[in-house]
Motif scaffolding. Structure first.
Motif, PDB file in Angstrom:
ATOM      1  N   GLY A   1       1.362  -1.173   0.136  1.00 41.10           N
ATOM      2  CA  GLY A   1       0.129  -0.319   0.164  1.00 41.10           C
ATOM      3  C   GLY A   1       1.640   0.966   0.412  1.00 41.10           C
ATOM      4  O   GLY A   1       1.951   1.020  -0.062  1.00 41.10           O
ATOM      5  N   ARG A   2       0.381   2.204  -0.121  1.00 39.76           N
ATOM      6  CA  ARG A   2       1.137   3.118  -0.391  1.00 39.76           C
ATOM      7  C   ARG A   2       1.611   4.381   1.050  1.00 39.76           C
ATOM      8  O   ARG A   2       2.296   4.785   1.562  1.00 39.76           O
ATOM      9  CB  ARG A   2       0.041   4.224  -1.072  1.00 39.76           C
ATOM     10  CG  ARG A   2      -0.920   5.524  -0.106  1.00 39.76           C
ATOM     11  CD  ARG A   2      -1.674   6.603   0.064  1.00 39.76           C
ATOM     12  NE  ARG A   2      -2.819   6.796   0.319  1.00 39.76           N
ATOM     13  CZ  ARG A   2      -2.804   7.600   1.028  1.00 39.76           C
ATOM     14  NH1 ARG A   2      -2.090   7.361   1.856  1.00 39.76           N
ATOM     15  NH2 ARG A   2      -4.294   7.251   1.808  1.00 39.76           N
TER      16      ARG A   2
ATOM     17  N   ASN B   1      -4.523   2.360   0.273  1.00 38.90           N
ATOM     18  CA  ASN B   1      -4.512   2.606  -0.712  1.00 38.90           C
ATOM     19  C   ASN B   1      -4.992   3.934  -1.705  1.00 38.90           C
ATOM     20  O   ASN B   1      -5.020   4.710  -0.348  1.00 38.90           O
ATOM     21  CB  ASN B   1      -5.174   1.564  -2.255  1.00 38.90           C
ATOM     22  CG  ASN B   1      -6.407   2.062  -2.361  1.00 38.90           C
ATOM     23  OD1 ASN B   1      -6.549   2.815  -1.847  1.00 38.90           O
ATOM     24  ND2 ASN B   1      -6.654   0.991  -2.522  1.00 38.90           N
ATOM     25  N   GLU B   2      -4.236   4.176  -3.118  1.00 38.61           N
ATOM     26  CA  GLU B   2      -4.147   5.661  -3.305  1.00 38.61           C
ATOM     27  C   GLU B   2      -5.539   6.072  -3.384  1.00 38.61           C
ATOM     28  O   GLU B   2      -5.985   7.690  -3.229  1.00 38.61           O
ATOM     29  CB  GLU B   2      -3.502   5.841  -4.206  1.00 38.61           C
ATOM     30  CG  GLU B   2      -2.140   5.367  -5.056  1.00 38.61           C
ATOM     31  CD  GLU B   2      -1.148   5.971  -4.547  1.00 38.61           C
ATOM     32  OE1 GLU B   2      -1.951   7.483  -3.788  1.00 38.61           O
ATOM     33  OE2 GLU B   2       0.129   5.821  -3.495  1.00 38.61           O
TER      34      GLU B   2
ATOM     35  N   SER C   1      -8.787   0.566   2.422  1.00 36.33           N
ATOM     36  CA  SER C   1      -8.013  -0.214   2.965  1.00 36.33           C
ATOM     37  C   SER C   1      -8.334  -1.457   2.979  1.00 36.33           C
ATOM     38  O   SER C   1      -9.124  -2.489   2.680  1.00 36.33           O
ATOM     39  CB  SER C   1      -8.328   0.457   4.195  1.00 36.33           C
ATOM     40  OG  SER C   1     -10.186  -0.252   4.801  1.00 36.33           O
ATOM     41  N   LYS C   2      -6.711  -2.163   3.254  1.00 38.01           N
ATOM     42  CA  LYS C   2      -7.714  -3.733   3.063  1.00 38.01           C
ATOM     43  C   LYS C   2      -6.804  -4.698   4.502  1.00 38.01           C
ATOM     44  O   LYS C   2      -5.526  -3.847   4.798  1.00 38.01           O
ATOM     45  CB  LYS C   2      -6.766  -4.349   2.018  1.00 38.01           C
ATOM     46  CG  LYS C   2      -6.507  -5.668   2.419  1.00 38.01           C
ATOM     47  CD  LYS C   2      -6.252  -6.459   0.381  1.00 38.01           C
ATOM     48  CE  LYS C   2      -6.116  -7.435   1.391  1.00 38.01           C
ATOM     49  NZ  LYS C   2      -4.718  -8.387  -0.350  1.00 38.01           N
TER      50      LYS C   2
END
Length: 137
Positions: free
Chosen positions: A90-91, A117-118, A122-123
């Motif tokens: 992720g970022r 991520n961008e 969320s994950k």
């Protein structure tokens, strides 16, 4: 969330050389809970481009420890368990720590780590639990 507590935990975070090197930031805190952020940079990755497992573990440990510190003061880890659920890509990464139970001598806490991520989605990539001792216990 409490600005004073967030500032106190941010100062504690800044006093730890590992946390400064890794780039951990305390972004929010209230009694028994904390959120840490780590922006992605190449130095924290492993050979396949994922966040290194040691930093996943470090974020889990630190989020749990700071959540505990928000209630009982400084603590020391006596046990840490981390469950890696997905590659941490992720970022940035957000760790949320929460106290489950604070006893007279020990504190049990848990945390979740999310890859952002961008787009800001969320994950969940890891979970963990710690058993902490009050510093000086």
């Amino acid at each position: 969330m409490s600005e004073d507590l967030t500032a106190r935990l941010a100062a504690l975070n800044d006093s730890a050389a590992f946390n400064r090197w890794a780039g951990f930031r305390v972004v929010a805190a209230k009694e028994g809970e904390v959120e840490l952020e780590l922006p992605w940079r190449a130095e924290v990755g492993q050979y396949a481009g994922f966040l290194h497992a040691s930093l996943v573990s470090g974020l889990i440990d630190t989020a749990c420890g700071f959540a505990a510190a928000s209630i009982v003061g400084r603590v020391l880890a006596s046990h840490v368990a981390v469950n890696f659920m997905a590659p941490a890509v992720g970022r940035s990464f957000l760790a949320r720590g929460q106290v489950v139970r604070a006893g007279r001598r020990q504190v049990f806490a848990r945390a979740e780590l999310f890859a952002m991520n961008e787009a800001g989605d969320s994950k969940l990539v890891a979970t963990g639990e710690t058993l902490l001792m009050r510093d000086g216990a």
